[in-house]
Design a protein around this motif. Sequence first.
Motif, mmCIF file in Angstrom:
data_model
loop_
_atom_site.group_PDB
_atom_site.id
_atom_site.type_symbol
_atom_site.label_atom_id
_atom_site.label_comp_id
_atom_site.label_asym_id
_atom_site.label_seq_id
_atom_site.Cartn_x
_atom_site.Cartn_y
_atom_site.Cartn_z
ATOM 1 N N THR A 101 -2.382 -24.550 12.987
ATOM 2 C CA THR A 101 -2.041 -23.144 12.726
ATOM 3 C C THR A 101 -2.659 -22.700 11.397
ATOM 4 O O THR A 101 -3.690 -22.041 11.380
ATOM 5 C CB THR A 101 -0.522 -22.933 12.702
ATOM 6 O OG1 THR A 101 0.045 -23.800 11.725
ATOM 7 C CG2 THR A 101 0.085 -23.243 14.052
ATOM 8 N N ILE A 102 -2.040 -23.104 10.288
ATOM 9 C CA ILE A 102 -2.583 -22.709 8.984
ATOM 10 C C ILE A 102 -3.924 -23.393 8.769
ATOM 11 O O ILE A 102 -4.858 -22.819 8.212
ATOM 12 C CB ILE A 102 -1.578 -23.074 7.870
ATOM 13 C CG1 ILE A 102 -0.289 -22.288 8.085
ATOM 14 C CG2 ILE A 102 -2.164 -22.773 6.497
ATOM 15 C CD1 ILE A 102 0.883 -22.845 7.348
ATOM 16 N N THR B 164 -2.608 -17.995 17.170
ATOM 17 C CA THR B 164 -1.560 -18.997 17.147
ATOM 18 C C THR B 164 -0.331 -18.485 17.892
ATOM 19 O O THR B 164 -0.200 -18.710 19.087
ATOM 20 C CB THR B 164 -1.206 -19.409 15.712
ATOM 21 O OG1 THR B 164 -1.025 -18.215 14.929
ATOM 22 C CG2 THR B 164 -2.326 -20.214 15.095
ATOM 23 N N THR B 180 -4.193 -16.121 12.695
ATOM 24 C CA THR B 180 -3.852 -16.701 11.401
ATOM 25 C C THR B 180 -4.936 -16.523 10.355
ATOM 26 O O THR B 180 -4.637 -16.116 9.227
ATOM 27 C CB THR B 180 -3.515 -18.195 11.581
ATOM 28 O OG1 THR B 180 -2.439 -18.305 12.497
ATOM 29 C CG2 THR B 180 -3.132 -18.825 10.265
ATOM 30 N N PHE B 210 -1.724 -15.857 6.171
ATOM 31 C CA PHE B 210 -1.623 -16.901 7.198
ATOM 32 C C PHE B 210 -0.365 -16.751 8.054
ATOM 33 O O PHE B 210 0.534 -17.605 8.025
ATOM 34 C CB PHE B 210 -1.650 -18.307 6.579
ATOM 35 C CG PHE B 210 -2.966 -18.665 5.957
ATOM 36 C CD1 PHE B 210 -3.198 -18.412 4.609
ATOM 37 C CD2 PHE B 210 -3.988 -19.228 6.703
ATOM 38 C CE1 PHE B 210 -4.421 -18.726 4.027
ATOM 39 C CE2 PHE B 210 -5.212 -19.550 6.135
ATOM 40 C CZ PHE B 210 -5.426 -19.293 4.796
ATOM 41 N N THR B 212 1.792 -17.119 11.371
ATOM 42 C CA THR B 212 1.683 -18.118 12.436
ATOM 43 C C THR B 212 2.533 -17.766 13.651
ATOM 44 O O THR B 212 2.027 -17.359 14.678
ATOM 45 C CB THR B 212 2.037 -19.517 11.920
ATOM 46 O OG1 THR B 212 3.309 -19.461 11.277
ATOM 47 C CG2 THR B 212 1.001 -20.006 10.932
#
Lengths: 558, 337
Positions: A101-102, B164, B180, B210, B212
């Motif tokens: 994800t990040i 995401t 993201t 960021f 998510t």
Amino acid sequence: MKLAVLLSALLTLLAPPARSMSVVDSKHNLSVSGPGPYKSLVEEEVCVFCHTPHESSGVGVLWNRNESVASYITYTSSTLQNAPGQPTGSSKLCLSCHDGTIALGEVRSRPAPIAFPTGLENLNAGPAFLDTDLQDDHPVSMAYPTTLPGYVQAALLDLPLDPAGLVQCTSCHDPHDDAAGHFLRKPNLASALCTTCHDPVGWLAAAHATSQEVWDSTPPDPWPNSTETTVAANACENCHSPHNAGSSRRLLRSDTEEDNCLVCHNGHVSFKSVVADQQKPYHHPVETTFGVHDPTEDSATMARHVECVDCHNPHAANATTAQVPAASGALAGVSGITDLGTPATPATNQYEVCFKCHGDTANGAAAISRQLLQTNTRLEFDRNNPSFHPVEWPGTNLNVPSLLSPWNTSSLVYCTDCHASDSGPGNGGAGPAGPHGSIYPFLLEREYVVADGTAESATAYALCYKCHDRTSILANQSFPTHALHLGVTVNAPCSVCHDAHGISATQGDAAHNSHLINFDTAIVTPYLGTLAFQDNGTFAGQCTLSCHGKDHLPSVYP
Amino acid sequence: MGWAPVAALLFSVACATVPPPAPETVNWPPLPQPARVQRVGEIRHEVDLGIQRGWWGRVVDTVLGHRQESLLTRPMGIECLEDGRLLVTDPGARRVLLLDPLHHRIQRIPSDDHLSLPSPIDAALDGHGHLLVSDSVLGQVLRFDLKGRSLGELGSGGLLDRPTGIAVDTERDRIYVADTTRHQVVVFGPDGQVVRVIGGRGAKAGEFNFPTHLALDRHGNLYVTDAMNFRIQILDPAGRSLAVIGRLGDGPGTFSKPKGVAVDSLDHLLVVDALFDNVQVLARTGAPLLAFAHSGSDAASLWLPSGIAIDAHDRVYVADTYNHRIQIYQLLPEAQP
């Protein structure tokens, strides 16, 4: 002596200083100002993305008044229920962002399977093994075992273990310093990072550690994720991938075992093409088994299979040559079975590698039906046998006038003197040495026709004529009716009477099975119930049999 | 004569199905406080879905011994569908599973064994019976039917960089996808066209760093895990900021590595934190109410959890990623003794 000291001092001064980079300039600067040039940035803002500051809100939770206003993060629990696949300590911190994800969780070693232009290999796109161990990444949160081959005292390693003595992500990666790329603690040229902890036997002299071969740009790309351009510079990463390996076993790039080898050994990195030999009709069938081979297997009990690594050890294989019967460097570090049937670790003679599968565990049907059937080559070449081709030991027959120089009656031969590629160096070709594949049946280097009614020629029995002088045989220098049997009235092949490997002492004897005599019973039949050769001395003997309608009552010679 | 013991063995195997042991329950807060959350079970093996091996399979198990294979390798995203079905993304196994405990079925997505998804993060069911799966490595949201057959992509051609979280608003026919690395939430309409792009990189309300995971409440408000701003943002259906909840810290009401977010029937927020290994229950105002679970592998624990989903009965499913399972909790009504 003084000069040496002076020189080394000078060199130390000239050595480049250790490079390091601030985390502020790296990808780990996740602030909204991003990485790259910036004017004003509060330093703490960069650290908080990984280092959570103590911040108790001061307000207790409303539903659980018993809960103290304590922090949730416990730094002391790094060994909580340590089980395989459970990251602890600093690895937990890394994985909390590197989960796709990040940050992406893995370095993609190969988004698609290796597509060979010939379509030879299996194309499996998905992982075949859903191990609960989840290991397609280098394992972390584990102790550095003292049993690891080449174990180096942890205190002497220049890669750190964590405070609990475990290998973590931070053993190889420094999350603050991206000077070496991928936040590695040191550049991985020639796999310097891997070899800090891993030291396979024979690696320093191995071809994969020293070869300067480059790729000639013909697909497939052997090094899709590497900037290094030679085999030696890629070292471990020629075959292994520390993250997101194609195979969860041993972190190999490809799940299909032979793909790891053939992506380079196709003439586009390696000098010679094993792929070309593998495509010939008679070859060691590495492509038929998948997931069967295991390095700890016992050749006596394993499920029958063959992979490249059954004969070659990629950590040890090198280019040294050897004298028969010793195995050359290509077979260094491989297990075998000795002539006595005992394990040889490693095998020292070439035939020991072959005996692993073609000896006591050989289970195929015999290619030619003989009077004395034997598929166990270890028994066929035994030095106590009445006759045998001299693979283990010089032969019993001191009278072989047909032998071509440099061979004589005390010579030894390799298995690969007969069983090799038709385009290999033994046959004057440019292909690789070794029994990878051939256009001739039985994986033979040259033609060897076994059918009855074959017209004799230099090519029909080219394999035999490699060492045995055709002129001598047709001139009847040993057996007075060679020319008759081979000639146009009979057209018998060598294999009718001669069994190319040998006759085991457990089945035959010197009186009846010298000179490799073991009749092909599909062609030769008994006369009045007797099918026999009797050795009566030098260049003398008699045969009782029936063949082509001619009865040998016996026929006696000379 | 020799048949009797064999027959007895087969008979016993066929008729005596050993039920799995009753799951361990854990209450939060612990006694003497009234329980608010109770851990009621987990999904780890096929048998947890009521799927029994066939007759011959059980004979083989009795004779040879059977090692239960894990159903999940590294589960991340969870979504609740009707009839108790669960959609679970598993990047470790490179696939998505549709679990049906009621009918004891598992559907692998994609159904074709030769295809695999390199990094499926989240999944959702759109209003037309199609499954949407975001893959952060492919950079696409993929569509599948309920049988796992591929139906194409959503937002291809550079519209998404690293998709995401996914949330679907069936009432308004909107699909929300968190992108993201572009620090925004892209809103798609029913035809796959982009309706709106919410956010951009920043630290103010309505901006993200960021983002998510996503969630929706029954009013259509969007909840976004603004991961590197260490907060949850609540936005209305038009994309306007309604609230900003939480900040960086290591105590109650603060976050370190917030992952999945979900809303219960009373508009409480449940936020999973991967570094705390817990789920924090917060009021809509941001006041911390309760935290449950802690680091570990037993019934009361989680290990680097990620996704969370709550069904209509306030049953909470948490993807307990590195314990290779889904933990199941039940939110209890007020004043449960």
